[in-house]
Scaffold this motif. Structure first.
Motif, PDB file in Angstrom:
ATOM      1  N   ASP A  86      -8.722 -48.496 -28.514  1.00  0.00           N
ATOM      2  CA  ASP A  86      -9.993 -48.573 -27.772  1.00  0.00           C
ATOM      3  C   ASP A  86     -10.793 -47.306 -28.075  1.00  0.00           C
ATOM      4  OD1 ASP A  86     -12.074 -48.496 -25.944  1.00  0.00           O
ATOM      5  OD2 ASP A  86     -10.857 -49.068 -24.216  1.00  0.00           O
ATOM      6  N   ILE A  97      -7.468 -40.601 -29.005  1.00  0.00           N
ATOM      7  CA  ILE A  97      -8.088 -40.628 -30.324  1.00  0.00           C
ATOM      8  C   ILE A  97      -9.503 -40.098 -30.189  1.00  0.00           C
ATOM      9  CG2 ILE A  97      -6.608 -42.496 -31.168  1.00  0.00           C
ATOM     10  CD1 ILE A  97      -8.852 -44.463 -30.674  1.00  0.00           C
ATOM     11  N   VAL A  98     -10.032 -39.577 -31.267  1.00  0.00           N
ATOM     12  CA  VAL A  98     -11.319 -38.870 -31.214  1.00  0.00           C
ATOM     13  C   VAL A  98     -12.238 -39.409 -32.309  1.00  0.00           C
ATOM     14  CG1 VAL A  98     -10.222 -36.791 -30.254  1.00  0.00           C
ATOM     15  CG2 VAL A  98     -10.530 -36.993 -32.729  1.00  0.00           C
ATOM     16  N   PRO A  99     -13.524 -39.044 -32.262  1.00  0.00           N
ATOM     17  CA  PRO A  99     -14.415 -39.508 -33.327  1.00  0.00           C
ATOM     18  C   PRO A  99     -13.938 -39.009 -34.694  1.00  0.00           C
ATOM     19  CG  PRO A  99     -15.695 -38.664 -31.486  1.00  0.00           C
ATOM     20  CD  PRO A  99     -14.255 -38.305 -31.217  1.00  0.00           C
ATOM     21  N   ARG A 140     -21.191 -38.983 -28.545  1.00  0.00           N
ATOM     22  CA  ARG A 140     -19.878 -38.371 -28.824  1.00  0.00           C
ATOM     23  C   ARG A 140     -19.555 -38.504 -30.310  1.00  0.00           C
ATOM     24  NH1 ARG A 140     -15.286 -36.127 -28.229  1.00  0.00           N
ATOM     25  NH2 ARG A 140     -13.284 -37.128 -27.862  1.00  0.00           N
ATOM     26  N   ARG A 150     -20.745 -43.130 -26.073  1.00  0.00           N
ATOM     27  CA  ARG A 150     -20.000 -43.403 -27.313  1.00  0.00           C
ATOM     28  C   ARG A 150     -20.796 -42.905 -28.515  1.00  0.00           C
ATOM     29  NH1 ARG A 150     -19.635 -46.315 -31.574  1.00  0.00           N
ATOM     30  NH2 ARG A 150     -21.618 -47.369 -31.228  1.00  0.00           N
ATOM     31  N   TYR A 197      -7.322 -29.429 -31.713  1.00  0.00           N
ATOM     32  CA  TYR A 197      -7.004 -30.552 -30.837  1.00  0.00           C
ATOM     33  C   TYR A 197      -5.770 -30.332 -29.964  1.00  0.00           C
ATOM     34  CZ  TYR A 197     -10.325 -32.975 -33.916  1.00  0.00           C
ATOM     35  OH  TYR A 197     -11.440 -33.339 -34.617  1.00  0.00           O
ATOM     36  N   VAL A 241     -13.883 -46.602 -27.580  1.00  0.00           N
ATOM     37  CA  VAL A 241     -14.814 -46.176 -26.526  1.00  0.00           C
ATOM     38  C   VAL A 241     -14.069 -45.336 -25.491  1.00  0.00           C
ATOM     39  CG1 VAL A 241     -16.417 -46.922 -24.741  1.00  0.00           C
ATOM     40  CG2 VAL A 241     -16.289 -48.185 -26.895  1.00  0.00           C
ATOM     41  N   ASN A 242     -12.886 -45.822 -25.097  1.00  0.00           N
ATOM     42  CA  ASN A 242     -12.074 -45.049 -24.152  1.00  0.00           C
ATOM     43  C   ASN A 242     -11.401 -43.861 -24.836  1.00  0.00           C
ATOM     44  OD1 ASN A 242     -11.018 -44.524 -21.571  1.00  0.00           O
ATOM     45  ND2 ASN A 242      -9.095 -45.551 -22.093  1.00  0.00           N
ATOM     46  N   ILE A 261     -12.802 -45.373 -19.859  1.00  0.00           N
ATOM     47  CA  ILE A 261     -14.235 -45.161 -20.037  1.00  0.00           C
ATOM     48  C   ILE A 261     -14.924 -46.499 -20.362  1.00  0.00           C
ATOM     49  CG2 ILE A 261     -15.997 -43.963 -21.421  1.00  0.00           C
ATOM     50  CD1 ILE A 261     -13.821 -41.808 -21.985  1.00  0.00           C
ATOM     51  N   SER A 262     -14.225 -47.300 -21.161  1.00  0.00           N
ATOM     52  CA  SER A 262     -14.778 -48.590 -21.575  1.00  0.00           C
ATOM     53  C   SER A 262     -14.874 -49.596 -20.432  1.00  0.00           C
ATOM     54  CB  SER A 262     -13.921 -49.163 -22.716  1.00  0.00           C
ATOM     55  OG  SER A 262     -12.536 -49.009 -22.428  1.00  0.00           O
TER      56      SER A 262
END
Lengths: 478, 478
Positions: A111, A223-225, B251, B248, A167, A113-114, B361-362
């Motif tokens: 996910d 997880i991150v961008p 970020r 989203r 991180y 977004v989350n 968050i989603s």
């Protein structure tokens, strides 16, 4: 009447039959097929398991643990057996059951977004990274063994690696766990909440516990961008203190863009370039100390134009004596090869000392100076190769044999050098295991310096959660 | 012969005399001077302590705990009494000793190169932030109560706040602790190491434990480079889902520049602008949902030129309907006043429901929709004010009375609304306390949804570490 060894063999056969009945014949590996489960990748630690259970799911894990609990048989949870401290391989006793999580390897959910992925413990780290990448995000745990190591092992050892400076350790990436406890019950929180202050944060107990308090079977990880701008630099300086000052400067001036910052001393660079035919120093002269620096961002203002100007300033000031910014992927690979090649280079000289120590970042340079002097005094001509994640205060201060000594002559001196270096670590208030853990290999050195109060707290935790002492016994604590 | 109350008074006097003998008369506050130690700042929780001990150092803390241990007297560790769940104030029993850390307030050491500060538990958060700022660095914990709350309380509650989206909860900032255990012994690791995988990470047990497992007396905390570029935006969108999509997008596109991302629904903005004469909406029209966004960096490429272009893109795409970037400190203050003013605004309507929930968050937008429908069905006309740290999935979904109801009529409905919202939180797999903790106030709701295995683990931890149940008893667990 049976001889002693026939009696032992018969006990063994009846234990195996009972285990097979509990978890299913097809899940059991025994006899001649145990090979790859018995040893770690370094070959330093060779063991012999009673049997290996390859769990297909949490029910198999629980059944195995309950069986071990009932029969008082020690259980060794095993990931990708890439650990460096004999934490996930059996002893040579032939009495331990290895629990392999390798079949529980699914990425269950991503996910972006989350900012959370749900993954089973046996998933190979590189596979998780790839799956997250395909979903448009990034899992920021990067370690040399990522092609083999499993996420459950990374969590159980609180693995580090090159991205820690940005991180955090694996602990910082764990948002929830599913764990089978030593009594076979299951603790589970895979909701993937970024914030949750309801009672004690139980997952923390199992992260870095090396499988001694339960078996991690799945995790919710952060997880991150995905970084879209990555700049890799190889910079030469006048000294180790200058590398630390360079870290301070870039960290302050770059606005948290640093995602990797590795120290390489001149001896390490010279060694790797001398021994590895495919690795070359991109700079034309030799300098006292180098840094490999990675700056990255998932977007935002362009880094490159700023970096060109900034690097020019650092060179005008004299803090950087020479340096390159990689212009393409081949040059990125060339720079990282200097760091990664060191592992193979060292091994070419036979047995050598491998350490994983940490101090305050501000003390790293002094530690290297003191350590190098001490090694030289103890074994004149021994070559110190301090390198590593100085952005976290973490050094692999390794030592290879003097040119005038054979590997056989050097081998018995390795532990003496280690003792000496660990004593200096103590003086510096540092850690003798920054990211590798304790396992069996470092237990003696760990327990020797463990103070009474933490010893009592750790023993209490262990005894309370695992009163029969079946979970990876003897690892961390004796 | 003494009457019951005389006997109680005599017991009390002899207990106080014994306590004074143990920790020194001058450290004891009792009788009429207990006022400010008995109550939290909201005034919701009013208690009565037996006495307050103002510890001057760790010896006083240990002496007090040992005395409580010997006499079976409950101990309530107290920070700045700014908590929201009655975790740090005494009950009305008159039987509890409050241990105030307010005199232990020194910042002992700041090492910007190592990125660590050593601080005593009673130091007010704003004082720590200021000291770190003077040393050229930044302590990235920012919460509304920072002018009063103490770092020991922030650690014991794992405090959150507006910077969590970038720097994590307080847990992520704690690198070491000094803790007096329930038996008076001291666990201490203030070395400030970034990496240390030697055995169980014991400090984790005490972070967020609300003083039920020991008293935090000092900490090594992480400090980071000081932001030198800070951009504050107030952006209007078409809906709550659009705010989440905006999070989203920014970020991903900004490269981890986000240091704050707050959702404000239209009702919150309208309320605060209608009730607070000094607060105004910088946008000329009313929109369905807003975000307050902070981007920051300690250096690196210039944010502002990139941001101007980027914001124009978001507006062209229609994701942002209108917005401002603060041009000076006055405008920054004006934007944050919209967020901070909401606390006072709500209070103007008498008793209201204050929550602190989290979801993925989603899932935040769906939660707000479901929650609003449920509240409207239960109490028609009640005004839902969902706002908060949506970058962490954390909402303060607050509810004030309908215009046609008096505060007295509304008061008995508050718990019903809370129950209803918590049921929806459960359906969403969320948390009923994202950053405030449990204390006494949320214990009932917490225990009602605590599953067997975590309950058993938490009880085991508590009983093992605090077998006499003297450390903040009844908080978190009954």
């Amino acid at each position: 009447m049976l001889s002693v060894s026939e009696s032992a063999a018969s006990d063994r056969a009846s234990l195996l039959a009972s285990l097979a009945a509990a978890v299913g014949e097809r899940q059991i590996v025994s006899g001649d097929n145990l090979g790859r489960y018995n040893n770690d990748w370094t070959g330093d630690h060779r063991g012999l398991a009673l049997a290996v259970v390859r769990a297909r799911g949490i029910e198999d894990v629980a059944a195995t643990i309950r069986w071990c609990h009932t029969h008082g048989v020690p259980l060794v949870p095993q990931g990708g057996h890439t650990g460096l401290v004999a934490g996930g391989t059996p002893t040579a006793s032939g009495n331990e059951v290895v629990l392999s999580l390798e079949l529980m390897n699914k990425v269950r959910e991503i996910d972006p977004v989350n900012g959370v992925a749900i993954v089973e413990a046996g998933c190979v780290l590189a596979d998780l990274k790839e799956a997250v990448d395909k979903a448009g995000a990034y899992f920021p745990l990067s370690i040399g063994s990522q092609g083999s190591c499993q996420i459950g092992g990374a969590i159980s050892t609180n693995a580090g690696g090159i991205n820690v400076v940005r991180y955090g350790m694996t602990r910082a990436l764990v948002m929830g766990l599913e764990v089978v406890l030593p009594d076979g019950q299951v603790y589970r929180d895979l909701r993937g909440l970024h914030k949750n202050n309801t009672g004690y944060d139980l997952k923390q107990m199992f992260i870095g516990a090396e499988g001694t308090l339960g078996v991690v079977t799945a995790a919710a990880v952060k997880i991150v961008p995905k970084p879209t701008q990555v700049e890799t630099l190889f910079l030469a300086t006048s000294s180790t203190p200058a590398v630390i000052e360079l870290f301070r400067r870039i960290r302050t001036d770059s606005g948290d863009l640093i995602s990797g910052f590795e120290l390489m001393g001149a001896p390490s660079i010279e060694l790797v370039c001398a021994t590895e035919p495919n690795i070359r120093n991109p700079l034309s002269a030799i300098y006292p100390a180098y840094a490999i620096v990675e700056l990255s961002a998932s977007g935002g203002p362009a880094i490159k134009p700023w970096l060109d100007t900034y690097l020019a300033t650092l060179m005008e000031e004299g803090l950087v004596l020479d340096g390159v910014i990689a212009q393409n992927q081949a040059q990125v690979a060339e720079i990282w090869a200097l760091r990664e090649g060191i592992v193979e280079s060292q091994a070419r000289f036979g047995a050598y000392l491998r350490t994983d120590i940490s101090t305050a970042i501000s003390a790293v340079a002094r530690f290297i100076e003191r350590g190098t002097e001490a090694v030289e005094a103890l074994v004149p001509g021994a070559r110190c190769l301090p390198y590593g994640h100085v952005g976290d205060g973490n050094l692999h201060f390794n030592v290879i044999r003097p040119m005038n000594m054979t590997p056989e002559e050097f081998a018995p001196l390795i532990h003496k050098i280690e003792d000496e270096l660990f004593t200096i670590v103590d003086e510096f208030g540092g850690s003798i295991s920054a990211e590798h853990g304790i396992g069996l290999a470092k237990r003696h050195a760990f327990e020797a310096r463990l103070e009474d109060v933490p010893r009592r707290l750790m023993q209490t935790l262990k005894q309370t959660l695992d009163p029969r002492n079946i979970m990876n016994p003897g690892r961390i604590l004796s």
